[in-house]
Design an enzyme around this catalytic site. Structure first.
Site, short mmCIF file in Angstrom:
data_model
loop_
_atom_site.label_atom_id
_atom_site.label_comp_id
_atom_site.label_asym_id
_atom_site.label_seq_id
_atom_site.Cartn_x
_atom_site.Cartn_y
_atom_site.Cartn_z
CB SER A 147 -0.83 -0.07 0.98
OG SER A 147 -1.97 0.98 0.99
CD GLU A 254 -2.52 -2.22 -4.23
OE1 GLU A 254 -3.53 -2.28 -3.95
OE2 GLU A 254 -1.52 -1.24 -3.52
CG HIS A 322 -5.46 -2.54 -0.36
ND1 HIS A 322 -4.49 -2.08 -1.23
CD2 HIS A 322 -4.97 -1.53 0.71
CE1 HIS A 322 -3.77 -1.18 -0.92
NE2 HIS A 322 -4.16 -0.82 0.27
#
Length: 352
Positions: A147, A254, A322
């Site tokens: 992330s 992502e 995630h």
């Protein structure tokens, strides 16, 4: 007016480079020298000491930090807590220099074998100028997170050549899928293994896999070192001395909670900045909760529209993101993207 703006821009840039960010001036040279010489950290094992840090945001309550420590101890690790691990300043886990200090300290501590990030959140790009990249290169060890940690993973690789790991954070329980992928990369390293392949679906009459489907965007095969992670963080690195070299790489991406038009905008930025046409291939993982209301393109349509004309292999839907079942992807390791057969293959071990 334009001359005045140019003068002040040059003045500010010079001041920053010479006083606040002393490592930035030679960033391009550093990337060129180290991009072809990846450094592999040693593998992890029970009994190792793991440094636990919060380089972005912190948890809401301290007990979540103690939970993360217990997760790490479940591997047989000993845990060294960062000096500033319990600090909070709004959406940040303390001030920038303190968060950077914890990273530098963990790399320079000879008793620490690997480093786990507590969580992502926000704020890792803020600390990039304060990292001691020479010390990191001299003390290679596994650095793990995802992330917002994307900025650190790629900056460290770009500036030092150290292979880093886009994988689980300490503040999560590992699913069986996540655990197996993590250990295959960092505990019992293997070469020529698939990355991001969806979990086995038990097909039955009247049922088929729906959630974890792989979508071929553009066929073909490519080899290259892996870079990437969270799309929004990769965009933030563009034009900075901390972004990785895109030439000949396989980019994996992502994101989470981004509307399709925002994903469109970020991919467009990478495209018109010239980054995407330097790549050997692209793998797009999951865009979790990337929903829209009203008249909108879907994420699939955005990816096909923005990436489908690059004349390189592009695959969508691998287990990166995630999500509960997440793959560990080594940034800087060599891989093969076989888009026609919907496979991303790690072709070397990522640790020594």
């Amino acid at each position: 007016m334009s001359d005045r703006r140019t003068f002040f821009k040059a003045l500010v840039s010079t001041a920053i480079a010479t006083s606040i960010l002393p490592n930035i001036a030679n960033a391009d040279d550093t990337n060129t020298q180290r991009s072809h010489l990846p450094i592999k950290p040693k593998r992890l094992k029970a009994g190792d000491t793991i440094g636990l840090i919060a380089p972005s945001s912190n948890t809401w309550e301290d007990e979540e930090i103690h939970f993360a420590i217990d997760v790490l101890k479940s591997f047989g690790f000993k845990v060294k807590k960062g000096k500033y691990i319990f600090q909070r300043r709004g959406y940040l886990a303390g001030n920038d220099k303190d968060r950077a200090w914890d990273i530098n300290d963990m790399f320079q501590d000879k008793d620490v074998d690997g480093i786990f990030c507590l969580r992502g959140g926000y704020g890792s790009p803020r600390i990039l100028p304060y990292l001691n990249y020479d010390a990191i290169a001299a003390n290679p060890k596994a650095f793990i997170g995802y992330s917002d940690i994307t900025a650190l993973l790629n900056a460290i690789y770009a500036r030092t050549g150290l292979v880093t790991f886009h994988g689980p954070i300490a503040k999560q329980n590992f699913s069986e899928y996540t655990l197996q992928g993590f250990k295959d990369i960092l505990f019992t390293p293997k070469a020529n293994i698939d990355l991001g392949t969806p979990p086995l679906f038990e097909a039955r009459e009247g049922q088929a896999e729906k959630k974890n489907r792989l979508t071929l965007v553009t066929g073909g095969s490519a080899q290259g070192r892996l870079i990437g992670g969270n799309l929004s963080l990769m965009v933030k690195l563009v034009g900075t001395p901390f972004e990785p070299d895109y030439r000949g790489k396989i980019l994996f991406l992502e994101d989470v909670e981004e509307a399709p038009y925002r994903v469109d905008g970020m991919l467009t930025h990478l495209k018109i900045s010239g980054r995407l046409n330097q790549l050997a291939g692209i793998v797009f993982g999951k865009c979790t909760d990337c929903t829209a209301s009203g008249d909108s393109l879907s994420i699939e349509e955005v990816i096909k529209d923005r990436l489908g004309d690059l004349n390189i292999p592009v695959l969508k839907g691998v287990m990166i993101g995630h999500i509960k079942d997440m793959s560990t992807i080594p940034v800087g390791a060599m891989a093969t993207l076989d888009a026609n057969n919907k496979r991303l293959i790690l072709t070397e071990t990522a640790v020594s």
